[in-house]
Design an enzyme around this catalytic site. Structure first.
Site, short mmCIF file in Angstrom:
data_model
loop_
_atom_site.label_atom_id
_atom_site.label_comp_id
_atom_site.label_asym_id
_atom_site.label_seq_id
_atom_site.Cartn_x
_atom_site.Cartn_y
_atom_site.Cartn_z
N ASP A 196 1.47 8.48 3.14
CA ASP A 196 0.82 9.80 3.04
C ASP A 196 -0.60 9.69 3.61
O ASP A 196 -1.55 10.23 3.07
CB ASP A 196 0.78 10.27 1.58
CG ASP A 196 0.37 11.74 1.46
OD1 ASP A 196 0.49 12.50 2.45
OD2 ASP A 196 -0.12 12.14 0.38
N ASP A 216 -4.98 7.28 -2.90
CA ASP A 216 -3.73 8.03 -3.11
C ASP A 216 -2.52 7.24 -2.61
O ASP A 216 -1.82 7.69 -1.69
CB ASP A 216 -3.85 9.38 -2.38
CG ASP A 216 -2.96 10.43 -2.99
OD1 ASP A 216 -2.26 10.14 -3.98
OD2 ASP A 216 -2.96 11.57 -2.47
#
Ligand code: ATP
Ligand code: MG
Length: 259
Positions: free
Chosen positions: A193, A210
């Site tokens: 991501d 993240d």
């Protein structure tokens, strides 16, 4: 719903000052989240929660302090939307580390997701990637190093790029490429991501955040996900520089184990 005041009754209790935070605690945390929070508080891992840094659909990130007054980032996954559950399953299934997770127990899925982010951070940190140091996790709560100063988080790449000259853009690009290489060739993971929204610029370096969805090389989608990461980064930087960008990234693709 357990009232957040329960947290206040503990001896040597951590202080939760921010009135908005109280409101948030009451509104969004379920009894399990409060239990895990209490656990981290009573162990002294979290001493104080000071305010919300980011409040997304699936997770909230808080600024906190540990016993020694060191800043913390506390990421709390909230009960999952259907879309989130779908993506959790996509990234967890096919990962040998998480084969035993019951697919229909949503709470356990979120716990596995939190553990996955913690473990991915550990692996990346070991490989020398610039990631926040993972400090602890419990249930749906992940505690990590705070990137920023005095409660002000460091900016995201997307928030600073326009202020940078081309030389600085090129330097950051090369550094991001180096980070990707460390993730793929060193930690043997694919971030999955990666974008200008999941890179923070701190102490003049890019920091990768993240990482919950990062997968092992053996994941059936690893190559596709790596390609997407590389494309996102290349497309983003190419808007701010005339430099030829994708040569080194070809090399990283080769580092991914053949299926
Ligand atoms: N270690 C950290 N230190 C400081 N700020 C952080 C840290 N980790 C995350 N943040 C801040 O919290 C935001 C959300 O974190 P993250 O990207 O990990 O979660 P997310 O699941 O993408 O949440 P969202 O849906 O809100 O983007 C980041 O964009 C960043 O601003
Ligand atoms: Mg994010």
């Amino acid at each position: 719903m357990v009232k957040p005041t329960r947290i206040r009754k503990r001896e040597r209790r951590p202080r939760i000052k921010d009135a908005d935070l109280f409101k948030t605690v009451e509104e969004v945390f379920d009894v399990f989240t409060l239990q895990h929070l209490e656990r981290l508080l009573s162990k002294g891992i979290i001493w104080e929660l000071k305010g919300v840094i980011s409040s997304g659909k699936e997770a909230r990130v808080y600024w906190g302090k540990d016993k020694k007054g060191r800043d913390l980032a506390v990421k709390i996954y909230l009960s999952a939307t259907a879309e989130f559950r779908k993506s959790i399953k996509k990234y967890i299934m096919g990962d040998p580390r998480f084969e035993s997770i019951p697919k229909h127990n949503f709470r356990k899925l979120i716990y596995a997701w939190t553990r996955k982010e913690y473990r991915n951070l550990v692996r990346m940190k070991k490989a020398g990637v610039n990631v926040p140091e993972p400090l602890a996790f419990s249930g749906n709560i992940l505690v990590m190093e705070f990137l920023g100063e005095e409660g002000y988080r460091a900016p995201l790449l997307v928030e600073v790029i326009e202020e940078l000259g081309e030389d600085e853009v090129n330097r950051l690009y090369r550094e991001v490429v180096r980070q990707i290489r460390l993730i793929v060739c060193g930690a043997r993971l694919v971030h999955a991501d990666l974008s200008e929204y999941n890179i923070m610029i701190w102490r003049e370096e890019p920091w990768i955040i993240d990482v919950s969805q990062a997968v092992e090389h053996s994941h059936p989608l690893a190559l596709e996900l790596l390609r997407r990461d590389i494309e996102n980064i290349t497309a983003f930087f190419s808007r701010y520089t005339d430099q030829e960008l994708d040569l080194e990234l070809e090399e990283i693709r080769r580092c991914l184990q053949p299926q």
